[in-house]
Design a protein around this motif. Structure first.
Motif, PDB file in Angstrom:
ATOM      1  N   GLU A 281       0.865  -0.988  -0.115  1.00 23.71           N
ATOM      2  CA  GLU A 281      -0.177  -0.036  -0.281  1.00 23.71           C
ATOM      3  C   GLU A 281       0.575   1.126   0.341  1.00 23.71           C
ATOM      4  O   GLU A 281       1.391   1.420   0.972  1.00 23.71           O
ATOM      5  CB  GLU A 281      -1.218  -0.052   1.194  1.00 23.71           C
ATOM      6  CG  GLU A 281      -2.073   0.765   1.320  1.00 23.71           C
ATOM      7  CD  GLU A 281      -3.707   1.314   2.241  1.00 23.71           C
ATOM      8  OE1 GLU A 281      -4.066   1.644   2.178  1.00 23.71           O
ATOM      9  OE2 GLU A 281      -3.153  -0.164   2.640  1.00 23.71           O
TER      10      GLU A 281
ATOM     11  N   GLY B 114      -7.492   1.376   1.729  1.00 23.91           N
ATOM     12  CA  GLY B 114      -6.613  -0.341   1.541  1.00 23.91           C
ATOM     13  C   GLY B 114      -7.093  -1.231   0.365  1.00 23.91           C
ATOM     14  O   GLY B 114      -6.854  -2.180   0.355  1.00 23.91           O
TER      15      GLY B 114
ATOM     16  N   GLU C  88      -3.514  -3.115  -4.014  1.00 23.07           N
ATOM     17  CA  GLU C  88      -2.321  -2.291  -5.524  1.00 23.07           C
ATOM     18  C   GLU C  88      -1.401  -3.900  -5.972  1.00 23.07           C
ATOM     19  O   GLU C  88      -1.006  -4.734  -5.194  1.00 23.07           O
ATOM     20  CB  GLU C  88      -1.607  -1.528  -4.398  1.00 23.07           C
ATOM     21  CG  GLU C  88      -2.681  -0.106  -4.036  1.00 23.07           C
ATOM     22  CD  GLU C  88      -2.019   0.664  -3.175  1.00 23.07           C
ATOM     23  OE1 GLU C  88      -2.144   1.884  -2.627  1.00 23.07           O
ATOM     24  OE2 GLU C  88      -0.917   0.712  -3.384  1.00 23.07           O
TER      25      GLU C  88
END
Length: 436
Positions: free
Chosen positions: A285, A376, A379
């Motif tokens: 993140e 959140g 990624e």
């Protein structure tokens, strides 16, 4: 012969019914009720007949270490692998805040769509019925930051409808909902529209220190738990002159965990019911190291040592090293470090050891992440550069700048023989030509 078959069938049916009844009875006997009581002006969770203060980690990685560190609970964001999580928690003497996923407006869920809302409620019902009798269950967490970037306040009515349903299906466990921070408007809506939750759960990073007073100022005097907290959020920190956030080192994070816990949680007895540190695990993140208290290889950082201290009152025997200083070409991360194509660069890290032991240092360069999400959401991790000329001598690294201009980060990991880690990174920008 037909009569014999019927007799066998009846016996099998009777055996199955008895087995199911015995299983249900065992589950009922082993389920441990959790309640919230208000006594002498103080809120207190009871698990069974014992007072219970949550010392938890968000995520279910390495539960044995969490328990050994003085923790007593884990938090999930959904019911994926819930049976395994609950069983592992039980085996390690831990409880579970079991998350119930809800649709987010920012992901396209429409809380004016009655069919979709009813379908979601039915899905939650099935999950509650499936796991409500597990002995490790402590509390149901309805949604996670469903209020992030939302506009349709009817969402709160849907949460209340689910909370009432859970109370009917499972009167033996606590029910909460999790918000992205808190303000007066949000607190007033929850008080008005979601009266069936037992207490409020709040995710908060920078700002945790002032949370107890903030809640008083906005008129929320009830009980609360902090369900995500930790390092300063990537949206809250200083940025480089090319507009990327500057991450705290693990040493700075460890200090933040200690100060924030004392100010935002320990300082409000009778209102703060405990917390879940974020993240008892690892995730990408903004960077691969920002929020997790473990590395990608599963090694605990010095933040885990701080949590051990906060939960148990003493430091672990084996501790991670700390970072006294870290620089690139004599500059720190806050100096917006620029280099040029083909330039030779030098990085240096100075460490503090808590015991005289050999330290292994590893370096890594990643392109700056461009897959940046919100709340959140998942990624992708940038791929490390493997074609650079590195020369390492002890705590010093010499390398040639990447051959493509743009934004990068230099990461350093310092580990002990016990696999305890200190880590940090410095963003740097490769200019196509020397700057004036």
């Amino acid at each position: 012969m037909p009569s014999m078959i019927r007799s066998i069938a009846l016996l099998l049916a009777l055996f199955l019914a008895v087995s199911q009844a015995q299983t249900a009875q065992i589950q009922g006997q082993h389920a441990v009720p959790s309640t919230l009581k208000f006594e002498q002006g103080r809120y207190q969770i009871y698990r069974g007949d014992q007072p219970y203060f949550i010392k938890g980690g968000g995520g279910s990685t390495n539960m044995a270490l969490l328990a050994a560190s003085g923790g007593n609970s884990v938090r999930t964001w959904g019911t994926n692998n819930a049976q395994s999580v609950l069983d592992n928690a039980q085996a390690n003497g831990l409880t579970v805040m079991l998350g119930l996923r809800l649709g987010h407006e920012r992901h396209g869920f429409d809380y004016d769509d009655k069919v979709a809302v009813a379908k979601q409620k039915q899905e939650v019902r099935e999950q509650v019925l499936k796991f409500k009798d597990h002995p490790a269950l402590l509390v149901w967490g309805i949604g996670n930051e469903v209020d992030l970037f939302y506009t349709n306040t009817n969402m709160w009515y849907a949460i209340e409808d689910i909370a009432r349903m859970i109370k009917e299906l499972d009167p033996h466990h606590l029910v909460t909902t999790v918000t992205a921070g808190i303000d007066k408007t949000k607190a007033d809506l929850i008080k008005e529209r979601v009266p069936s939750i037992d207490y409020l759960s709040i995710n908060i990073y920078g700002g945790l220190e002032t949370l107890p007073q903030q809640l008083i100022d906005i008129g929320y005097l009830g009980a609360y738990a902090v369900t995500e907290w930790g390092p300063t959020g990537h949206w809250q920190v200083a940025k480089t002159d090319w507009d990327v956030p500057i991450e705290q080192s693990s040493t700075e994070k460890a200090a933040s965990y200690r100060s924030r816990y004392q100010a935002g949680i320990a300082s409000a007895p009778g209102r703060a019911l405990g917390s879940y540190a974020f993240l008892w695990g690892q995730k990408q993140e903004t960077t691969p190291t920002w929020y997790g208290v473990f590395t990608e290889a599963g090694k605990p950082t010095e933040v885990v040592d701080s949590l051990h201290y906060l939960w148990s009152g003493q430091w672990p025997t084996q501790r991670a090293p700390s970072i006294a200083s870290f620089n690139l070409n004599g500059k720190q991360a806050t100096d917006s470090v620029h280099v040029t194509l083909g330039q030779q660069n030098t990085a240096y890290i100075e460490l503090i050891q808590h015991k005289d032991q050999e330290i292994n240092i590893r370096w890594e360069i990643l392109p700056e992440s461009t897959d940046i999400k919100a709340g959140g959401d998942r990624e992708s991790r940038p791929q490390a550069l493997t074609d650079l000329a590195f020369e390492q001598q002890g705590n010093k690294l010499t390398f040639i700048s990447p051959n493509k201009s743009g934004a990068y980060r230099l990461f350093v990991y310092a580990s002990t023989p016990a696999n305890k880690i200190a880590n940090a990174n410095i963003p740097f920008y490769v200019d196509a030509a020397a700057s004036n």
